[in-house]
Write a protein that holds these residues in place. Structure first.
Motif, short mmCIF file in Angstrom:
data_model
loop_
_atom_site.label_atom_id
_atom_site.label_comp_id
_atom_site.label_asym_id
_atom_site.label_seq_id
_atom_site.Cartn_x
_atom_site.Cartn_y
_atom_site.Cartn_z
N LEU A 58 11.71 -6.95 3.60
CA LEU A 58 10.58 -6.36 2.88
C LEU A 58 10.46 -7.00 1.51
N PRO A 59 9.26 -6.97 0.91
CA PRO A 59 9.05 -7.65 -0.38
C PRO A 59 10.04 -7.20 -1.45
N MET A 60 10.45 -8.15 -2.29
CA MET A 60 11.43 -7.86 -3.33
C MET A 60 10.81 -7.16 -4.52
N THR A 61 9.54 -7.43 -4.79
CA THR A 61 8.86 -6.86 -5.95
C THR A 61 7.42 -6.53 -5.57
N LEU A 62 6.75 -5.81 -6.47
CA LEU A 62 5.33 -5.51 -6.26
C LEU A 62 4.51 -6.79 -6.20
N LEU A 63 4.90 -7.81 -6.95
CA LEU A 63 4.17 -9.07 -6.93
C LEU A 63 4.28 -9.73 -5.56
N TRP A 75 19.17 5.30 1.86
CA TRP A 75 18.20 5.91 2.77
C TRP A 75 16.83 5.24 2.72
N SER A 76 16.77 4.02 2.24
CA SER A 76 15.50 3.30 2.22
C SER A 76 15.69 1.96 2.93
N PRO A 77 14.71 1.56 3.75
CA PRO A 77 14.87 0.34 4.55
C PRO A 77 14.69 -0.92 3.71
N ARG A 78 15.34 -1.99 4.16
CA ARG A 78 15.18 -3.29 3.52
C ARG A 78 14.62 -4.33 4.48
N TYR A 79 14.62 -3.99 5.77
CA TYR A 79 14.14 -4.91 6.80
C TYR A 79 13.17 -4.18 7.72
N VAL A 106 0.82 -1.20 0.00
CA VAL A 106 0.00 0.00 0.00
C VAL A 106 0.86 1.25 0.00
N ILE A 107 1.94 1.27 0.77
CA ILE A 107 2.74 2.48 0.89
C ILE A 107 3.86 2.54 -0.15
N ALA A 108 4.07 1.43 -0.86
CA ALA A 108 5.04 1.38 -1.97
C ALA A 108 4.38 0.62 -3.11
N PRO A 109 3.41 1.24 -3.80
CA PRO A 109 2.46 0.50 -4.61
C PRO A 109 2.75 0.41 -6.10
N THR A 110 4.00 0.59 -6.52
CA THR A 110 4.31 0.50 -7.95
C THR A 110 5.48 -0.45 -8.20
N VAL A 111 5.62 -0.88 -9.44
CA VAL A 111 6.77 -1.68 -9.84
C VAL A 111 8.06 -0.95 -9.48
N ASN A 112 8.09 0.34 -9.75
CA ASN A 112 9.29 1.15 -9.53
C ASN A 112 9.64 1.28 -8.05
N ARG A 149 13.58 1.16 -5.42
CA ARG A 149 14.04 2.02 -4.31
C ARG A 149 14.41 1.19 -3.10
N THR A 150 13.49 0.35 -2.62
CA THR A 150 13.77 -0.42 -1.41
C THR A 150 14.76 -1.55 -1.66
N GLY A 151 14.93 -1.95 -2.92
CA GLY A 151 15.87 -3.02 -3.24
C GLY A 151 17.25 -2.52 -3.58
N ALA A 152 17.43 -1.19 -3.61
CA ALA A 152 18.73 -0.64 -4.00
C ALA A 152 19.80 -1.01 -2.98
#
Length: 458
Positions: A399-404, A332-336, A310-316, A320-323
């Protein structure tokens, strides 16, 4: 972000209490329009994807707008849960959100609306979903206040269509806070700042962020619905005023592969009347938080994977979170799903005892849905008396790797999907279906990377 008292009135008129005067019906909207010299009103509602939709209503028809609303073909608007044969969405204005915007066009104002279908609030409308979530919090004796950080890039396209930084001199390796870069964008940044302060939002800072061409503009916190309305309004203002200067303002989470992405950090606090719920000077964990606040944090952490949908709702969003690295050295974006004190590497940061900062959301987030889902997750933590563990920990989930992956998590989580369904069943499934379709549409596109990698590889 500070939590000091501030005048957050939309209009500088007496007794506004944080928004426009709490009038209703024809007299209220007409009175505000005439008092502010308004000639046309944008009657705005927002789709599930975050697209602001509007009809331009002349002030001569303000009576009809206030009493009857204005009709839209919902399917044509986009992601609103309708098909072509369905009856009109009727946007009914919330007079308290009336906002003059003469800095866009002289005599122009906007008002946020709640869509109705056949006389009933439409459950697929994000604003209706948030109002339902806030009513559920109110039933527990709680109100929610939110502040948001709005990050975006200012870009242009060259003659080949390639995206580039609008300011050709903004090229340093670490441009964050650079006074020279800010000064070159002085006219744009100050026009937005002046607009916010004219509206009484309390703009308190405007800065160059970590990526070349990236900026952030902040305003004071308010009740959750007011802040969500202001996010939509501010994105509109930034976009239109940038366009007038020959630039494109993009809230896309990751427009450049080698630069920091744009977040939409949310600062959340709970209140009982005028009393904040989060602070507790006797906190043995050292963050100054109450037991209720820790349970709120634990709820968000437990539902983090679904919440990301919901808060990161696009493919793109997942670029960001996977960088893993950027030109400046940090993403500056969390992964866990972790939490801690004044530490920007966490999913949930606790800058002080008054609030928690959720850092997982990005510029593509719909502020109504993001707030509704986050509040539902936090309240679930309170209801279940959850414990987030010691600060610096809180969750081992990646956190999820992709939107899927995020949609899988959302559909499996009854709390987050329930937040979307709060105003009517079926919204979460519809939202997930749209996002899966978006993912596979992207997946079916052959990209330059694939051509470069595979064209002569075999």
């Amino acid at each position: 972000m500070t939590l000091e008292a501030t005048d957050t009135s939309v209009l500088r008129l007496p007794s506004t209490n944080g928004r426009s005067p709490e009038t209703s019906g024809t007299a209220g909207l007409a009175e505000l329009a005439h008092a502010t010299g308004t000639r046309f009103i944008l009657a705005v509602f927002t789709t599930l994807s975050g697209k602001p939709c509007a009809k331009l209503v002349p002030v001569e028809s303000v009576d009809e707008l206030a009493t009857d609303g204005v009709g839209f073909a919902g399917y044509a608007a986009g992601s609103m849960g309708q098909v072509p044969k369905d009856p009109d969405l009727v946007a009914i204005p919330d007079v308290s959100s009336f906002t003059p915007i003469p800095f866009v066009r002289e005599g122009l104002a906007l008002v946020h609306c709640d869509p109705y279908v056949e006389g009933k609030p439409w459950p697929y409308a994000p604003r209706v979903i948030l109002k339902t979530a806030l009513a559920q919090a109110a039933a527990k004796g709680l109100s929610v206040k939110v502040g948001t950080e709005i990050e975006y890039f200012l870009v242009q396209r060259d003659e080949n269509g390639t995206l580039r930084t609008a300011d050709a001199l903004d090229t340093s390796r670490q441009p964050c806070y650079d006074a020279r870069d800010v000064t070159r964008m002085y006219e744009h940044l100050t026009s937005i700042s002046s607009a916010m302060n004219t509206l009484g939002w309390g703009n308190y800072a405007n800065d160059h962020e970590d990526g070349n061409g990236q900026f952030e503009q902040n305003f004071q916190y308010a009740d959750a619905l007011t802040t969500a309305d202001r996010v939509i309004t501010l994105r509109y203002l930034i976009s239109v005023l940038a366009e007038q200067r020959g630039m494109t303002a993009t809230f896309m989470p990751k427009p450049f592969a080698d630069r920091t992405g744009s977040g939409m950090h949310m600062h959340l606090s709970l209140w009982q009347g005028d009393t904040p719920v989060f602070p507790d000077a006797n906190d043995s964990c050292g963050l100054g938080l109450s037991k209720t606040a820790y349970s709120f944090v634990a709820g968000i952490l437990e539902h983090a994977c679904a919440l990301q949908g919901v808060i990161a709702p696009t493919v793109n969003s997942y670029k960001r979170t996977g960088a893993t690295s950027t030109a400046s050295g940090a993403t500056w974006s969390p992964r866990y799903a972790t939490y801690g004190g004044n530490d920007r590497t966490h999913y949930l940061r606790v800058p002080d005892a008054n609030r928690v900062e959720l850092r997982g959301g990005d510029g593509s987030a719909n502020p109504y849905l993001a707030t509704a889902a986050t509040v539902a997750a936090g309240l679930d933590g309170i209801e279940r008396d959850l414990d987030p563990g010691e600060p610096g920990t809180g969750g081992t989930a990646t956190l999820p790797m992709t939107l899927l992956h995020a949609m899988d998590a959302l559909e499996a989580d009854p709390v987050v999907s329930g937040a979307l369904d709060a105003a009517g069943a079926g919204v979460a499934d519809y939202f997930a279906s749209l996002k899966r379709e978006e993912f596979f549409h992207w997946h079916n596109t052959v990209t330059p990377w694939e051509i470069d990698s595979y064209l002569t590889a075999f």
